[in-house]
Structures are given as structure tokens and as C-alpha cells.
Design a protein around this motif. Structure first.
Motif, PDB file in Angstrom:
ATOM      1  N   PRO A 192       0.811  -1.229   0.000  1.00  0.00           N
ATOM      2  CA  PRO A 192       0.000   0.000   0.000  1.00  0.00           C
ATOM      3  C   PRO A 192       0.843   1.277   0.000  1.00  0.00           C
ATOM      4  N   TYR A 193       1.744   1.378  -0.950  1.00  0.00           N
ATOM      5  CA  TYR A 193       2.679   2.501  -1.019  1.00  0.00           C
ATOM      6  C   TYR A 193       1.958   3.826  -1.269  1.00  0.00           C
ATOM      7  N   TYR A 194       0.990   3.805  -2.171  1.00  0.00           N
ATOM      8  CA  TYR A 194       0.167   4.985  -2.461  1.00  0.00           C
ATOM      9  C   TYR A 194      -1.230   4.702  -1.907  1.00  0.00           C
ATOM     10  N   THR A 195      -1.584   5.351  -0.812  1.00  0.00           N
ATOM     11  CA  THR A 195      -2.783   5.008  -0.055  1.00  0.00           C
ATOM     12  C   THR A 195      -4.060   5.016  -0.888  1.00  0.00           C
ATOM     13  N   SER A 196      -4.341   6.094  -1.590  1.00  0.00           N
ATOM     14  CA  SER A 196      -5.611   6.166  -2.324  1.00  0.00           C
ATOM     15  C   SER A 196      -5.672   5.133  -3.445  1.00  0.00           C
ATOM     16  N   ILE A 197      -4.548   4.858  -4.057  1.00  0.00           N
ATOM     17  CA  ILE A 197      -4.515   3.860  -5.132  1.00  0.00           C
ATOM     18  C   ILE A 197      -4.709   2.463  -4.552  1.00  0.00           C
ATOM     19  N   SER A 198      -4.034   2.168  -3.451  1.00  0.00           N
ATOM     20  CA  SER A 198      -4.174   0.832  -2.865  1.00  0.00           C
ATOM     21  C   SER A 198      -5.577   0.616  -2.303  1.00  0.00           C
ATOM     22  N   GLU A 199      -6.202   1.656  -1.779  1.00  0.00           N
ATOM     23  CA  GLU A 199      -7.585   1.510  -1.303  1.00  0.00           C
ATOM     24  C   GLU A 199      -8.521   1.156  -2.454  1.00  0.00           C
ATOM     25  N   ALA A 200      -8.327   1.800  -3.599  1.00  0.00           N
ATOM     26  CA  ALA A 200      -9.147   1.489  -4.776  1.00  0.00           C
ATOM     27  C   ALA A 200      -8.868   0.067  -5.263  1.00  0.00           C
ATOM     28  N   GLN A 201      -7.600  -0.335  -5.256  1.00  0.00           N
ATOM     29  CA  GLN A 201      -7.252  -1.696  -5.672  1.00  0.00           C
ATOM     30  C   GLN A 201      -7.899  -2.728  -4.759  1.00  0.00           C
ATOM     31  N   LEU A 202      -7.805  -2.503  -3.457  1.00  0.00           N
ATOM     32  CA  LEU A 202      -8.403  -3.448  -2.509  1.00  0.00           C
ATOM     33  C   LEU A 202      -9.910  -3.551  -2.703  1.00  0.00           C
ATOM     34  N   ALA A 203     -10.569  -2.426  -2.872  1.00  0.00           N
ATOM     35  CA  ALA A 203     -12.023  -2.445  -3.067  1.00  0.00           C
ATOM     36  C   ALA A 203     -12.390  -3.237  -4.319  1.00  0.00           C
ATOM     37  N   ALA A 204     -11.644  -3.039  -5.392  1.00  0.00           N
ATOM     38  CA  ALA A 204     -11.942  -3.734  -6.648  1.00  0.00           C
ATOM     39  C   ALA A 204     -11.702  -5.238  -6.522  1.00  0.00           C
ATOM     40  N   ALA A 205     -10.568  -5.631  -5.947  1.00  0.00           N
ATOM     41  CA  ALA A 205     -10.266  -7.061  -5.802  1.00  0.00           C
ATOM     42  C   ALA A 205     -11.262  -7.731  -4.858  1.00  0.00           C
ATOM     43  N   ARG A 206     -11.548  -7.080  -3.738  1.00  0.00           N
ATOM     44  CA  ARG A 206     -12.511  -7.648  -2.789  1.00  0.00           C
ATOM     45  C   ARG A 206     -13.895  -7.772  -3.412  1.00  0.00           C
ATOM     46  N   GLY A 207     -14.268  -6.806  -4.238  1.00  0.00           N
ATOM     47  CA  GLY A 207     -15.569  -6.861  -4.904  1.00  0.00           C
ATOM     48  C   GLY A 207     -15.710  -8.095  -5.778  1.00  0.00           C
ATOM     49  N   VAL A 208     -14.664  -8.415  -6.527  1.00  0.00           N
ATOM     50  CA  VAL A 208     -14.694  -9.604  -7.387  1.00  0.00           C
ATOM     51  C   VAL A 208     -14.744 -10.870  -6.538  1.00  0.00           C
ATOM     52  N   LEU A 209     -13.911 -10.941  -5.512  1.00  0.00           N
ATOM     53  CA  LEU A 209     -13.881 -12.142  -4.670  1.00  0.00           C
ATOM     54  C   LEU A 209     -15.196 -12.325  -3.923  1.00  0.00           C
ATOM     55  N   ASP A 210     -15.777 -11.230  -3.448  1.00  0.00           N
ATOM     56  CA  ASP A 210     -17.080 -11.320  -2.780  1.00  0.00           C
ATOM     57  C   ASP A 210     -18.165 -11.777  -3.756  1.00  0.00           C
ATOM     58  N   ALA A 211     -18.125 -11.270  -4.985  1.00  0.00           N
ATOM     59  CA  ALA A 211     -19.115 -11.662  -5.997  1.00  0.00           C
ATOM     60  C   ALA A 211     -19.021 -13.151  -6.318  1.00  0.00           C
ATOM     61  N   ALA A 212     -17.822 -13.708  -6.190  1.00  0.00           N
ATOM     62  CA  ALA A 212     -17.614 -15.138  -6.447  1.00  0.00           C
ATOM     63  C   ALA A 212     -17.801 -15.972  -5.179  1.00  0.00           C
ATOM     64  N   ASP A 213     -18.169 -15.320  -4.081  1.00  0.00           N
ATOM     65  CA  ASP A 213     -18.371 -15.987  -2.789  1.00  0.00           C
ATOM     66  C   ASP A 213     -17.103 -16.713  -2.331  1.00  0.00           C
ATOM     67  N   VAL A 214     -15.980 -16.006  -2.445  1.00  0.00           N
ATOM     68  CA  VAL A 214     -14.674 -16.557  -2.098  1.00  0.00           C
ATOM     69  C   VAL A 214     -14.171 -15.897  -0.817  1.00  0.00           C
ATOM     70  N   ALA A 215     -13.735 -16.713   0.135  1.00  0.00           N
ATOM     71  CA  ALA A 215     -13.141 -16.186   1.362  1.00  0.00           C
ATOM     72  C   ALA A 215     -11.792 -15.559   1.029  1.00  0.00           C
ATOM     73  N   HIS A 216     -11.484 -14.449   1.692  1.00  0.00           N
ATOM     74  CA  HIS A 216     -10.204 -13.797   1.407  1.00  0.00           C
ATOM     75  C   HIS A 216      -9.660 -13.083   2.626  1.00  0.00           C
ATOM     76  N   GLU A 217      -8.351 -12.969   2.640  1.00  0.00           N
ATOM     77  CA  GLU A 217      -7.625 -12.225   3.663  1.00  0.00           C
ATOM     78  C   GLU A 217      -6.681 -11.271   2.954  1.00  0.00           C
ATOM     79  N   THR A 218      -6.311 -10.205   3.653  1.00  0.00           N
ATOM     80  CA  THR A 218      -5.386  -9.229   3.082  1.00  0.00           C
ATOM     81  C   THR A 218      -4.085  -9.244   3.864  1.00  0.00           C
ATOM     82  N   ILE A 219      -2.991  -9.283   3.125  1.00  0.00           N
ATOM     83  CA  ILE A 219      -1.649  -9.244   3.696  1.00  0.00           C
ATOM     84  C   ILE A 219      -0.969  -7.996   3.139  1.00  0.00           C
TER      85      ILE A 219
END
Length: 178
Positions: free
Chosen positions: A26-53
Motif C-alpha cells: 500500500p505505497y500509495y494510499t488512495s490507489i491501494s484503497e481502490a485496488q483493494l475495493a476492486a479485488a474484494r468486490g470480485v472475490l465477494d461476488a464469487a463468494d470466495v473467502a479472502h484475507e489481506t496481507i
């Protein structure tokens, strides 16, 4: 790397639960927040459990994936980060080495969607991080899911790697094993 495409494969479906790690620098905060939201959205839509490191930088993303693959039970990984060209050659090192390391891990059979953004300007990064625009993080999550589905379609591994010695093996303590 997954990216913007006019060929939508859709999300795969799974008959058994899937667990994915999102590994982000998360070097660039606003960019990483957008990336996380997008990736989580796809994983949630697929009903996939996920963790963030979280890791300090994009060079550490492949190392964290390698560690998590060996030490945990993730089915796949989404690699996220952002590298914007600066005035030195450090950009080239980070871009090339993180990509090479992710490719090497993938060739070992680890299911990784690469969503590390590599750009010249912050505007380009924001466009690629935006889930409503180019959405590279969402594409990386989709890529990881498709690789997991592909892996599962082949069934269990065919056998152990390495060799089985013939005959008796002498152990350093003087004992032997057949």
C-alpha cells in the motif's frame, strides 16, 4: 497480468470453498484503497473467502506470496501494488524483478493474479486502480480465480517430486533405513 479486455470470461464457479490472499504493497494510499475495493468486490461476488496481507513494497509481494503458500492454506493469490516511474532506475528494478518473481512462482503451480500497476504517472495509476475504469485489481482477482478453477479441473497432483532411493540408506548416526 490481468488487464482490461473485451473478452469477459465471467467468474468461475466452485464446488468446494476457495480461500484467496490479497497481497498488497500500500505505497500509495488512495490507489491501494481502490485496488483493494476492486479485488474484494470480485472475490465477494464469487463468494470466495479472502484475507489481506500488507507488505512494504512491490518487491516484497512475491516473497510474501511464497511464504503464505508454504505456511498456510490459500488456494490462490492476488498480487497488488503500484509502481510509478521516478527519476532513477529503481523503477525498472522493482517492475522487472517483482514481475519475474511472480512469474516464477506461477510456473511452480501457485495461482496468482498479477495486479501490480506499473505506470509513468499518477493519473495512469488512478485510471488503472479505479474499479469502474480499467480495474486491473479486479482483473487480477478474476485471473487468480480462473487459475484456481483450472488447477482444480486437473484433480490431484500426479505424484511427489524428487526420487525414491533404491536399497538401504545409511544415516549419519550409524543407523540404516530400507
Amino acid at each position: 497480468m490481468a488487464g482490461h479486455s473485451d473478452n469477459d470470461l465471467g467468474l468461475p464457479s466452485f464446488d468446494k470453498p476457495v480461500k484467496v490472499a490479497i497481497v498488497i504493497a500500500p505505497y500509495y494510499t488512495s490507489i491501494s484503497e481502490a485496488q483493494l475495493a476492486a479485488a474484494r468486490g470480485v472475490l465477494d461476488a464469487a463468494d470466495v473467502a479472502h484475507e489481506t496481507i500488507e507488505v512494504p513494497g512491490s518487491l516484497e509481494v512475491p516473497t510474501a506470496i511464497g511464504i503464505a503458500h508454504r505456511m498456510s492454506n490459500f488456494d490462490g493469490f492476488v498480487a497488488l501494488g503500484c509502481v510509478i516511474r521516478g527519476a532513477t532506475s529503481h523503477y525498472d528494478v522493482v517492475v522487472n524483478e517483482s514481475s519475474r518473481a511472480l512469474t516464477m512462482l506461477g510456473l511452480q503451480g501457485i495461482c496468482i493474479g498479477n495486479g501490480i500497476i506499473t505506470v509513468e504517472t499518477r493519473d495512469q495509476a488512478e485510471e488503472r486502480a479505479d474499479g469502474g475504469r480499467l480495474n486491473t485489481a479486479g482483473g487480477a482477482a478474476e485471473a487468480a480465480l480462473h487459475l484456481i478453477a483450472l488447477t482444480r479441473s486437473y484433480g490431484a497432483p500426479k505424484g511427489a517430486l524428487g526420487f525414491k532411493p533404491r536399497g538401504t540408506i545409511e544415516i549419519a548416526d550409524g543407523s540404516s533405513q530400507a
